[in-house]
Design a protein around this motif. Structure first.
Motif, mmCIF file in Angstrom:
data_model
loop_
_atom_site.group_PDB
_atom_site.id
_atom_site.type_symbol
_atom_site.label_atom_id
_atom_site.label_comp_id
_atom_site.label_asym_id
_atom_site.label_seq_id
_atom_site.Cartn_x
_atom_site.Cartn_y
_atom_site.Cartn_z
ATOM 1 N N LEU B 37 -18.674 3.719 -0.265
ATOM 2 C CA LEU B 37 -17.094 3.063 -0.906
ATOM 3 C C LEU B 37 -16.934 3.398 -2.090
ATOM 4 O O LEU B 37 -16.997 2.839 -2.932
ATOM 5 C CB LEU B 37 -17.100 1.390 -0.627
ATOM 6 C CG LEU B 37 -17.693 0.742 0.799
ATOM 7 C CD1 LEU B 37 -17.952 -0.589 0.757
ATOM 8 C CD2 LEU B 37 -16.957 1.295 1.820
ATOM 9 N N GLN B 39 -14.035 4.434 -3.224
ATOM 10 C CA GLN B 39 -12.775 3.805 -3.724
ATOM 11 C C GLN B 39 -13.285 2.489 -4.642
ATOM 12 O O GLN B 39 -12.284 2.256 -5.341
ATOM 13 C CB GLN B 39 -11.855 3.475 -2.315
ATOM 14 C CG GLN B 39 -12.088 1.936 -2.020
ATOM 15 C CD GLN B 39 -13.526 1.833 -1.129
ATOM 16 O OE1 GLN B 39 -14.078 2.701 -0.902
ATOM 17 N NE2 GLN B 39 -13.511 0.508 -0.537
ATOM 18 N N MET B 40 -14.396 2.113 -4.661
ATOM 19 C CA MET B 40 -14.917 1.000 -5.652
ATOM 20 C C MET B 40 -15.185 1.869 -6.967
ATOM 21 O O MET B 40 -15.513 0.951 -7.879
ATOM 22 C CB MET B 40 -16.052 0.314 -5.197
ATOM 23 C CG MET B 40 -15.633 -0.450 -3.797
ATOM 24 S SD MET B 40 -16.902 -1.475 -3.366
ATOM 25 C CE MET B 40 -16.820 -2.995 -4.671
ATOM 26 N N GLY B 44 -10.400 3.564 -8.721
ATOM 27 C CA GLY B 44 -10.293 3.280 -7.536
ATOM 28 C C GLY B 44 -10.418 4.847 -7.022
ATOM 29 O O GLY B 44 -9.905 4.815 -5.668
ATOM 30 N N GLN B 254 -6.997 3.516 8.737
ATOM 31 C CA GLN B 254 -6.317 2.426 7.521
ATOM 32 C C GLN B 254 -6.415 1.237 8.024
ATOM 33 O O GLN B 254 -6.989 0.200 7.320
ATOM 34 C CB GLN B 254 -5.167 3.118 6.686
ATOM 35 C CG GLN B 254 -4.998 2.164 5.786
ATOM 36 C CD GLN B 254 -3.518 2.445 4.902
ATOM 37 O OE1 GLN B 254 -2.461 2.663 6.062
ATOM 38 N NE2 GLN B 254 -3.052 2.206 3.802
ATOM 39 N N TRP B 258 -9.420 -2.083 7.359
ATOM 40 C CA TRP B 258 -8.787 -3.519 6.915
ATOM 41 C C TRP B 258 -9.354 -4.449 7.848
ATOM 42 O O TRP B 258 -10.006 -5.430 7.645
ATOM 43 C CB TRP B 258 -7.416 -3.524 6.593
ATOM 44 C CG TRP B 258 -6.965 -5.144 6.184
ATOM 45 C CD1 TRP B 258 -6.180 -6.147 7.149
ATOM 46 C CD2 TRP B 258 -7.533 -5.863 5.202
ATOM 47 N NE1 TRP B 258 -6.309 -7.191 6.286
ATOM 48 C CE2 TRP B 258 -7.062 -7.169 5.502
ATOM 49 C CE3 TRP B 258 -8.444 -5.600 4.118
ATOM 50 C CZ2 TRP B 258 -7.190 -8.254 4.243
ATOM 51 C CZ3 TRP B 258 -8.561 -6.665 3.093
ATOM 52 C CH2 TRP B 258 -7.952 -7.775 3.289
ATOM 53 N N GLU B 260 -11.588 -4.237 10.461
ATOM 54 C CA GLU B 260 -12.849 -4.716 10.809
ATOM 55 C C GLU B 260 -13.679 -4.919 9.396
ATOM 56 O O GLU B 260 -14.726 -5.414 9.779
ATOM 57 C CB GLU B 260 -13.256 -3.177 11.673
ATOM 58 C CG GLU B 260 -12.842 -2.994 12.864
ATOM 59 C CD GLU B 260 -13.128 -4.209 13.905
ATOM 60 O OE1 GLU B 260 -14.362 -4.720 13.666
ATOM 61 O OE2 GLU B 260 -12.450 -4.868 14.848
ATOM 62 N N LEU B 261 -13.427 -4.271 8.591
ATOM 63 C CA LEU B 261 -14.456 -4.449 7.164
ATOM 64 C C LEU B 261 -13.819 -4.938 5.847
ATOM 65 O O LEU B 261 -14.474 -5.064 5.128
ATOM 66 C CB LEU B 261 -14.956 -2.902 7.011
ATOM 67 C CG LEU B 261 -15.613 -2.031 7.786
ATOM 68 C CD1 LEU B 261 -16.114 -0.803 7.241
ATOM 69 C CD2 LEU B 261 -17.019 -3.121 8.108
ATOM 70 N N ARG B 262 -12.452 -5.440 6.188
ATOM 71 C CA ARG B 262 -11.800 -6.001 4.886
ATOM 72 C C ARG B 262 -11.775 -5.011 3.728
ATOM 73 O O ARG B 262 -12.034 -5.278 2.635
ATOM 74 C CB ARG B 262 -12.362 -7.229 4.461
ATOM 75 C CG ARG B 262 -12.284 -8.325 5.469
ATOM 76 C CD ARG B 262 -10.864 -8.628 6.112
ATOM 77 N NE ARG B 262 -10.929 -9.591 7.087
ATOM 78 C CZ ARG B 262 -11.232 -9.371 8.533
ATOM 79 N NH1 ARG B 262 -11.326 -8.038 8.736
ATOM 80 N NH2 ARG B 262 -11.192 -10.480 9.293
ATOM 81 N N GLN B 263 -11.847 -3.489 4.048
ATOM 82 C CA GLN B 263 -11.571 -2.782 3.058
ATOM 83 C C GLN B 263 -10.067 -2.150 3.226
ATOM 84 O O GLN B 263 -9.747 -1.685 4.131
ATOM 85 C CB GLN B 263 -12.514 -1.566 3.088
ATOM 86 C CG GLN B 263 -13.841 -2.027 3.022
ATOM 87 C CD GLN B 263 -14.268 -2.473 1.793
ATOM 88 O OE1 GLN B 263 -14.192 -1.866 0.667
ATOM 89 N NE2 GLN B 263 -14.506 -3.801 1.520
ATOM 90 N N LEU B 264 -9.646 -2.404 2.006
ATOM 91 C CA LEU B 264 -7.958 -1.799 1.925
ATOM 92 C C LEU B 264 -8.026 -0.570 1.243
ATOM 93 O O LEU B 264 -8.294 -0.709 -0.109
ATOM 94 C CB LEU B 264 -7.090 -3.175 1.376
ATOM 95 C CG LEU B 264 -5.674 -2.869 1.218
ATOM 96 C CD1 LEU B 264 -5.065 -2.583 2.853
ATOM 97 C CD2 LEU B 264 -4.697 -3.971 0.700
ATOM 98 N N GLY B 296 -8.713 4.156 -3.074
ATOM 99 C CA GLY B 296 -8.102 2.954 -2.457
ATOM 100 C C GLY B 296 -6.766 2.495 -3.143
ATOM 101 O O GLY B 296 -6.450 1.319 -3.185
ATOM 102 N N ASN B 297 -6.128 3.446 -3.738
ATOM 103 C CA ASN B 297 -4.880 2.983 -4.561
ATOM 104 C C ASN B 297 -3.802 2.851 -3.729
ATOM 105 O O ASN B 297 -2.721 3.827 -3.714
ATOM 106 C CB ASN B 297 -4.933 3.888 -5.666
ATOM 107 C CG ASN B 297 -5.898 3.691 -6.817
ATOM 108 O OD1 ASN B 297 -6.015 2.785 -6.997
ATOM 109 N ND2 ASN B 297 -6.658 4.919 -7.260
ATOM 110 N N ILE B 298 -3.900 1.808 -2.707
ATOM 111 C CA ILE B 298 -2.769 1.694 -1.991
ATOM 112 C C ILE B 298 -1.438 1.041 -2.624
ATOM 113 O O ILE B 298 -1.446 0.768 -3.612
ATOM 114 C CB ILE B 298 -3.064 0.563 -0.951
ATOM 115 C CG1 ILE B 298 -2.132 0.537 0.512
ATOM 116 C CG2 ILE B 298 -3.277 -0.676 -1.542
ATOM 117 C CD1 ILE B 298 -2.722 -0.304 1.412
ATOM 118 N N PRO B 302 -1.079 -4.980 -3.074
ATOM 119 C CA PRO B 302 -1.208 -5.976 -2.373
ATOM 120 C C PRO B 302 -1.070 -7.277 -3.135
ATOM 121 O O PRO B 302 -0.549 -8.462 -2.493
ATOM 122 C CB PRO B 302 -2.340 -6.062 -1.608
ATOM 123 C CG PRO B 302 -3.176 -5.229 -2.438
ATOM 124 C CD PRO B 302 -2.468 -4.116 -3.039
#
Lengths: 304, 304
Positions: B37, B39-40, B44, B254, B258, B260-264, B296-298, B302
């Motif tokens: 992960l 993106q953490m 990001g 993408q 989200w 399945e894993l709550r990763q946005l 992870g910089n959507i 949100p």
């Protein structure tokens, strides 16, 4: 049987069905903290652990499973039932909102949306149980539920948890009861509750479970009106402190988790962290703190 | 100096400044996959690794740092410069959008929003460099950048990576070059590019870097018009395959991360996974696959 043994057995029982969720060490707002990302569990919260442990250790009747839940518990029970081939009927209060209702529906359950709040859904679930013989899975105050939730702490220790103190958000108390059952006196466990939804805090003050009013940003996950007796017993025996946090602090912690770590969680999932960041819980110099991120089912769905 | 040595040195150099991002083993859509992960990471994306490695191994001039970037690289350079006490001027094309512009601004950089697209911002950055003597940090085609990005793979192996094959999204090629430099022939590295933004694929076909048109949902992170020469050299030497994915497959991956894993994550962050889920890359029976989640910089934010 002692809690450690129950939780060890639960861990073996559910291992093939739950995820081993990731952990990390990080500095947030200048504070070093160990995190476990349990919102990455199936259906977005730790609740799948207790649900699987319950369904796997009981002979499920032909009539299947029934649960009343405004959210995470209902989704977890529906998911576990579907994976294990059982029918599940879930009564959801209308106030749960469209995101959580959609989440539960997506698990394939027989979903019954009930006008009103949790109490109405619970009443309907009880009627169904009596009428059909379906098995009810308690969201927090049952031995199998607590033992299942306790596996999250056993897993974290197996992953090398390095902390003196673990902060855990409390609603009905199933998760913290499991943590207390597993850890005993080996580490300090601190309960964190929203000021507007603090069933454990009230019960510790009164010396017994008492009904509380529930409201606020985390109420759809932490809004139990009365703490579980298992939780209260363990909390009293171990001298647990319950720290209260304001809604504004919860929302700030939620925003920080996104801004700093790209973890988007529901308010309940950020509540334990809020205690640390807001100063509601102040570690002693050198005290190593861990925070369990327990749920990620934010509303509205950011991709909907 | 060999790449492995450069990357080991980079890892030691940046260790105090970057996060050790979490890893996990999970099953997604029935496919077992190892995830990291990344993106953490700070700001990001993996870009902080290359930025810190560059700034820490160079004498930064009084005029500070300059970069042109529509997003993740600019944010990482701004962050690293601020942490190390350097001035940074970042030229951002207007088309980067308000979320990424706000992200860069939040790092405390001297932000210059330039009308038009990346080329205009790059031209302005070059003018500033010539006029002031500021140091430019290349987003992908510089040895220090590549060595920094390679530390993500070294870290993953140190965390027990268990995979035959690693899927990595490619824009300008800095990340995959670092992975190839670190892994050599020890594991298979597969490049994944959007069909509408595939500078490596085109260069492998032509035998040399060529300009490509870039568009699509991941273009603001993967939209390099020309692959880096370091990347192409390593990819050719190691016989790397570049797999193409459609925008629809990226958006599905993408959504699944989200759901399945709550990763946005941003589309670029889901691009490598899209190859696996869409069947664009089909593992052999028993082949163990790893996917790097890189950003992870959507947009939009949100929580904004």
């Amino acid at each position: 049987m002692a809690w450690q043994e129950r939780i060890s057995e639960a861990g073996a029982r559910i291992a093939a069905h739950v995820r081993r969720t990731p952990v990390m060490q990080v500095e947030l707002a200048g504070v070093p903290v160990a995190l476990k990302l349990e919102q990455m569990q199936h259906t977005g919260s730790f609740k799948a652990r207790g649900a699987f442990n319950t369904l796997l250790q009981t002979a499920v009747p032909e009539a299947g499973i029934v649960a009343a839940s405004g959210g995470n518990h209902g989704a977890a029970v529906a998911y576990a039932a579907a994976r294990l081939g059982h029918r599940a009927r879930i009564y959801v209060p209308e106030i749960a909102g469209p995101s959580k209702i959609a989440l539960i529906r997506a698990q394939g359950a027989d979903l019954q949306v009930v006008p009103g709040a949790y109490a109405e859904a619970a009443a309907r679930a009880a009627e169904w149980r009596v009428a059909t013989g379906a098995m009810e899975v308690h969201p927090y105050d049952a031995e199998a539920t607590v033992a299942g939730q306790g596996t999250v702490m056993a897993e974290w220790e197996d992953q090398g948890l390095d902390a003196d103190t673990v902060l855990i958000a409390v609603g009905g108390g199933g998760l913290i009861a499991g943590a207390l059952g597993w850890l005993g006196a080996r580490r300090r466990v601190v309960a964190v509750e929203p000021e507007t939804s603090c069933a454990l805090h009230a019960a510790l003050g009164a010396g017994a479970p008492v009904d509380v009013e529930v409201s606020g940003v985390a109420a759809n996950a932490l809004g139990a009106r009365r703490i579980g007796e298992i939780c209260l017993g363990l909390a009293q025996a171990q001298g647990v402190q319950s720290v209260l946090v304001r809604d504004a602090a919860i929302l700030e912690a939620q925003a920080l988790l996104w801004r700093e770590l790209r973890q988007l969680v529901e308010p309940a999932g950020a509540t334990a962290l809020a205690a640390l960041l807001s100063g509601a819980y102040r570690p002693a110099p050198g005290e190593r703190v861990a925070v369990l991120i327990c749920g990620g089912n934010i509303a509205p769905d950011p991709l909907a």
